[in-house]
Design a protein around this motif. Structure first.
Motif, PDB file in Angstrom:
ATOM      1  N   VAL A  31       0.868  -1.186   0.000  1.00 50.61           N
ATOM      2  CA  VAL A  31       0.000   0.000   0.000  1.00 50.61           C
ATOM      3  C   VAL A  31       0.900   1.229   0.000  1.00 50.61           C
ATOM      4  O   VAL A  31       1.899   1.278   0.719  1.00 50.61           O
ATOM      5  CB  VAL A  31      -0.925   0.040   1.233  1.00 50.61           C
ATOM      6  N   SER A  32       0.548   2.222  -0.788  1.00 52.83           N
ATOM      7  CA  SER A  32       1.240   3.502  -0.765  1.00 52.83           C
ATOM      8  C   SER A  32       0.209   4.615  -0.691  1.00 52.83           C
ATOM      9  O   SER A  32      -0.952   4.429  -1.060  1.00 52.83           O
ATOM     10  CB  SER A  32       2.120   3.680  -2.013  1.00 52.83           C
ATOM     11  N   ALA A  33       0.636   5.775  -0.203  1.00 58.58           N
ATOM     12  CA  ALA A  33      -0.230   6.952  -0.141  1.00 58.58           C
ATOM     13  C   ALA A  33       0.624   8.156  -0.507  1.00 58.58           C
ATOM     14  O   ALA A  33       1.658   8.399   0.120  1.00 58.58           O
ATOM     15  CB  ALA A  33      -0.833   7.116   1.245  1.00 58.58           C
ATOM     16  N   THR A  34       0.206   8.891  -1.522  1.00 60.56           N
ATOM     17  CA  THR A  34       1.005  10.015  -1.995  1.00 60.56           C
ATOM     18  C   THR A  34       0.139  11.244  -2.220  1.00 60.56           C
ATOM     19  O   THR A  34      -1.060  11.142  -2.497  1.00 60.56           O
ATOM     20  CB  THR A  34       1.729   9.677  -3.312  1.00 60.56           C
ATOM     21  N   GLY A  35       0.770  12.394  -2.096  1.00 55.86           N
ATOM     22  CA  GLY A  35       0.121  13.661  -2.405  1.00 55.86           C
ATOM     23  C   GLY A  35       0.461  14.108  -3.813  1.00 55.86           C
ATOM     24  O   GLY A  35       1.132  13.378  -4.569  1.00 55.86           O
ATOM     25  N   PRO A  36       0.042  15.303  -4.200  1.00 58.07           N
ATOM     26  CA  PRO A  36       0.240  15.770  -5.576  1.00 58.07           C
ATOM     27  C   PRO A  36       1.697  15.957  -5.969  1.00 58.07           C
ATOM     28  O   PRO A  36       2.025  15.946  -7.160  1.00 58.07           O
ATOM     29  CB  PRO A  36      -0.527  17.093  -5.617  1.00 58.07           C
ATOM     30  N   THR A  37       2.600  16.110  -5.010  1.00 56.39           N
ATOM     31  CA  THR A  37       4.023  16.249  -5.340  1.00 56.39           C
ATOM     32  C   THR A  37       4.746  14.912  -5.347  1.00 56.39           C
ATOM     33  O   THR A  37       5.945  14.849  -5.615  1.00 56.39           O
ATOM     34  CB  THR A  37       4.722  17.176  -4.337  1.00 56.39           C
ATOM     35  N   GLY A  38       4.024  13.829  -5.004  1.00 52.82           N
ATOM     36  CA  GLY A  38       4.643  12.514  -4.920  1.00 52.82           C
ATOM     37  C   GLY A  38       5.172  12.175  -3.552  1.00 52.82           C
ATOM     38  O   GLY A  38       5.675  11.071  -3.336  1.00 52.82           O
ATOM     39  N   ALA A  39       5.090  13.121  -2.596  1.00 51.77           N
ATOM     40  CA  ALA A  39       5.559  12.860  -1.234  1.00 51.77           C
ATOM     41  C   ALA A  39       4.644  11.853  -0.550  1.00 51.77           C
ATOM     42  O   ALA A  39       3.425  11.856  -0.760  1.00 51.77           O
ATOM     43  CB  ALA A  39       5.608  14.156  -0.437  1.00 51.77           C
ATOM     44  N   SER A  40       5.221  10.989   0.277  1.00 51.20           N
ATOM     45  CA  SER A  40       4.436   9.968   0.955  1.00 51.20           C
ATOM     46  C   SER A  40       3.529  10.587   2.013  1.00 51.20           C
ATOM     47  O   SER A  40       3.945  11.462   2.773  1.00 51.20           O
ATOM     48  CB  SER A  40       5.354   8.942   1.624  1.00 51.20           C
ATOM     49  N   ARG A  41       2.289  10.125   2.047  1.00 50.53           N
ATOM     50  CA  ARG A  41       1.344  10.515   3.095  1.00 50.53           C
ATOM     51  C   ARG A  41       0.907   9.308   3.916  1.00 50.53           C
ATOM     52  O   ARG A  41      -0.125   9.329   4.563  1.00 50.53           O
ATOM     53  CB  ARG A  41       0.138  11.217   2.470  1.00 50.53           C
ATOM     54  N   LEU A  42       1.714   8.269   3.865  1.00 49.53           N
ATOM     55  CA  LEU A  42       1.444   7.070   4.653  1.00 49.53           C
ATOM     56  C   LEU A  42       1.826   7.334   6.098  1.00 49.53           C
ATOM     57  O   LEU A  42       2.946   7.758   6.395  1.00 49.53           O
ATOM     58  CB  LEU A  42       2.248   5.897   4.102  1.00 49.53           C
ATOM     59  N   VAL A  43       0.905   7.073   7.025  1.00 50.15           N
ATOM     60  CA  VAL A  43       1.164   7.313   8.440  1.00 50.15           C
ATOM     61  C   VAL A  43       1.516   6.014   9.148  1.00 50.15           C
ATOM     62  O   VAL A  43       2.547   5.910   9.806  1.00 50.15           O
ATOM     63  CB  VAL A  43      -0.050   7.995   9.115  1.00 50.15           C
ATOM     64  N   SER A  44       0.673   4.989   9.010  1.00 48.37           N
ATOM     65  CA  SER A  44       0.942   3.724   9.692  1.00 48.37           C
ATOM     66  C   SER A  44       0.013   2.647   9.146  1.00 48.37           C
ATOM     67  O   SER A  44      -0.977   2.922   8.475  1.00 48.37           O
ATOM     68  CB  SER A  44       0.736   3.864  11.214  1.00 48.37           C
ATOM     69  N   GLY A  45       0.365   1.400   9.497  1.00 46.93           N
ATOM     70  CA  GLY A  45      -0.497   0.266   9.169  1.00 46.93           C
ATOM     71  C   GLY A  45      -0.328  -0.236   7.757  1.00 46.93           C
ATOM     72  O   GLY A  45       0.391   0.339   6.936  1.00 46.93           O
ATOM     73  N   THR A  46      -1.015  -1.354   7.513  1.00 49.08           N
ATOM     74  CA  THR A  46      -1.021  -1.976   6.188  1.00 49.08           C
ATOM     75  C   THR A  46      -2.446  -2.162   5.689  1.00 49.08           C
ATOM     76  O   THR A  46      -2.782  -1.777   4.587  1.00 49.08           O
ATOM     77  CB  THR A  46      -0.291  -3.328   6.210  1.00 49.08           C
ATOM     78  N   ASN A  47      -3.293  -2.783   6.498  1.00 46.73           N
ATOM     79  CA  ASN A  47      -4.695  -2.946   6.140  1.00 46.73           C
ATOM     80  C   ASN A  47      -5.512  -3.214   7.410  1.00 46.73           C
ATOM     81  O   ASN A  47      -5.478  -4.322   7.921  1.00 46.73           O
ATOM     82  CB  ASN A  47      -4.889  -4.105   5.161  1.00 46.73           C
ATOM     83  N   PRO A  48      -6.194  -2.183   7.936  1.00 40.42           N
ATOM     84  CA  PRO A  48      -6.353  -0.861   7.342  1.00 40.42           C
ATOM     85  C   PRO A  48      -5.068  -0.040   7.434  1.00 40.42           C
ATOM     86  O   PRO A  48      -4.216  -0.292   8.276  1.00 40.42           O
ATOM     87  CB  PRO A  48      -7.466  -0.235   8.172  1.00 40.42           C
ATOM     88  N   VAL A  49      -4.981   0.944   6.557  1.00 38.44           N
ATOM     89  CA  VAL A  49      -3.841   1.842   6.540  1.00 38.44           C
ATOM     90  C   VAL A  49      -4.308   3.230   6.980  1.00 38.44           C
ATOM     91  O   VAL A  49      -5.421   3.652   6.646  1.00 38.44           O
ATOM     92  CB  VAL A  49      -3.214   1.890   5.128  1.00 38.44           C
ATOM     93  N   THR A  50      -3.481   3.901   7.751  1.00 39.91           N
ATOM     94  CA  THR A  50      -3.766   5.278   8.158  1.00 39.91           C
ATOM     95  C   THR A  50      -2.943   6.218   7.300  1.00 39.91           C
ATOM     96  O   THR A  50      -1.729   6.038   7.153  1.00 39.91           O
ATOM     97  CB  THR A  50      -3.434   5.500   9.645  1.00 39.91           C
ATOM     98  N   VAL A  51      -3.620   7.219   6.716  1.00 40.77           N
ATOM     99  CA  VAL A  51      -2.944   8.158   5.816  1.00 40.77           C
ATOM    100  C   VAL A  51      -3.275   9.577   6.241  1.00 40.77           C
ATOM    101  O   VAL A  51      -4.252   9.836   6.947  1.00 40.77           O
ATOM    102  CB  VAL A  51      -3.375   7.935   4.353  1.00 40.77           C
ATOM    103  N   SER A  52      -2.454  10.503   5.795  1.00 37.97           N
ATOM    104  CA  SER A  52      -2.696  11.922   6.025  1.00 37.97           C
ATOM    105  C   SER A  52      -3.559  12.477   4.889  1.00 37.97           C
ATOM    106  O   SER A  52      -3.275  12.240   3.716  1.00 37.97           O
ATOM    107  CB  SER A  52      -1.369  12.676   6.091  1.00 37.97           C
ATOM    108  N   ALA A  53      -4.615  13.190   5.259  1.00 35.64           N
ATOM    109  CA  ALA A  53      -5.503  13.811   4.277  1.00 35.64           C
ATOM    110  C   ALA A  53      -5.645  15.292   4.622  1.00 35.64           C
ATOM    111  O   ALA A  53      -6.602  15.703   5.280  1.00 35.64           O
ATOM    112  CB  ALA A  53      -6.865  13.125   4.268  1.00 35.64           C
ATOM    113  N   PRO A  54      -4.683  16.128   4.232  1.00 43.03           N
ATOM    114  CA  PRO A  54      -4.722  17.543   4.585  1.00 43.03           C
ATOM    115  C   PRO A  54      -5.869  18.260   3.875  1.00 43.03           C
ATOM    116  O   PRO A  54      -6.466  17.746   2.930  1.00 43.03           O
ATOM    117  CB  PRO A  54      -3.363  18.058   4.126  1.00 43.03           C
ATOM    118  N   TYR A  55      -6.120  19.449   4.342  1.00 44.20           N
ATOM    119  CA  TYR A  55      -7.210  20.249   3.774  1.00 44.20           C
ATOM    120  C   TYR A  55      -7.025  20.445   2.269  1.00 44.20           C
ATOM    121  O   TYR A  55      -5.924  20.680   1.786  1.00 44.20           O
ATOM    122  CB  TYR A  55      -7.254  21.624   4.456  1.00 44.20           C
ATOM    123  N   GLY A  56      -8.151  20.303   1.533  1.00 46.01           N
ATOM    124  CA  GLY A  56      -8.117  20.580   0.103  1.00 46.01           C
ATOM    125  C   GLY A  56      -8.992  19.636  -0.683  1.00 46.01           C
ATOM    126  O   GLY A  56      -9.432  18.583  -0.189  1.00 46.01           O
TER     127      GLY A  56
END
Length: 228
Positions: free
Chosen positions: A69-94
């Motif tokens: 599992v991967s989580a990325t923002g528009p610049t390609g930076a990782s937004r993965l916080v923890s876990g595999t399944n379920p996974v916790t990700v960062s979802a900033p305003y926007g």
């Protein structure tokens, strides 16, 4: 009174690691919400979530497993916080311009098999028996031959998807070559499902489960032909 809350955006994408997975759809849930489907090679619609951290769960699917599992923002930076399944990700305003793309990669389960020979007949100990096997994956047929004496097993054969791109199990056929004054008394498939067994012809057709399967042949002596 008006109450406002900052919102982030998550999009769930699905990758396939092989041809059998590429035809499949998988179910997901964001923050414990209703399940939705995503087909391999595609992404979901944007999901609005409270800004901050969010969880994404892939609901298990028979015959397939999660690879990464991967989580990325528009610049390609990782937004993965923890876990595999379920996974916790960062979802900033926007909105979609700043969404978090969460990508799950899955693969089909695979199995291997070995051919074993047993016999309680003293006159058969040390005698090699000839086995042929074949299976077809993606239109390509694999065939092989092994030689086993009682009390021995072949090496592990194949790395075979448990289902093909249509979701159907892969059929594997093993045949023992006929030996004069010897009969096959039983054929047993462990960690697999035999769909057709014929001891008279020494043939078995079976489907694999995930992991290692064993096909065990037992032989007995038969009466020699009259006059011998």
């Amino acid at each position: 009174t008006f109450t406002n809350a900052a919102q982030g955006t998550i999009e769930v994408c699905k990758n396939a690691a092989d041809a059998s997975t590429a035809t499949q759809s998988f179910q997901f849930s964001v923050n414990g919400g209703p399940a939705f489907w995503v087909h391999a090679g595609q992404c979901s619609l944007p999901n609005a979530v409270p800004a901050g951290n969010a969880t994404v769960l892939e609901i298990g699917k028979a015959n397939f497993h999660l690879v990464s599992v991967s989580a990325t923002g528009p610049t390609g930076a990782s937004r993965l916080v923890s876990g595999t399944n379920p996974v916790t990700v960062s979802a900033p305003y926007g909105g979609v311009e700043n969404e978090t793309a969460v990508t799950f990669t899955n693969a089909v389960n695979t199995g291997l098999f070995k051919i074993c020979k047993v016999s309680g007949e003293s006159t058969l100990q040390g005698v090699p028996f000839t086995f042929t096997y074949s299976y077809t994956v993606g239109g390509s047929t694999t065939q092989g031959t092994v030689y086993q004496a009682p009390g021995t097993c072949s090496g592990l054969l194949g790395t075979i998807p448990v289902v093909d791109p249509n979701g159907a199990p892969i059929a594997i056929t093993v045949t023992e070559a006929a030996t004069p004054t010897v009969a096959v008394s039983s054929i047993v498939v462990a960690n697999g499902t035999a769909t057709a067994t014929n001891t008279a012809t020494g043939t078995v057709t079976f489907h694999l489960n995930q992991g290692f399967a064993t096909v065990t042949y037992t032989n007995v002596r038969t009466a020699p032909p009259v006059g011998v």
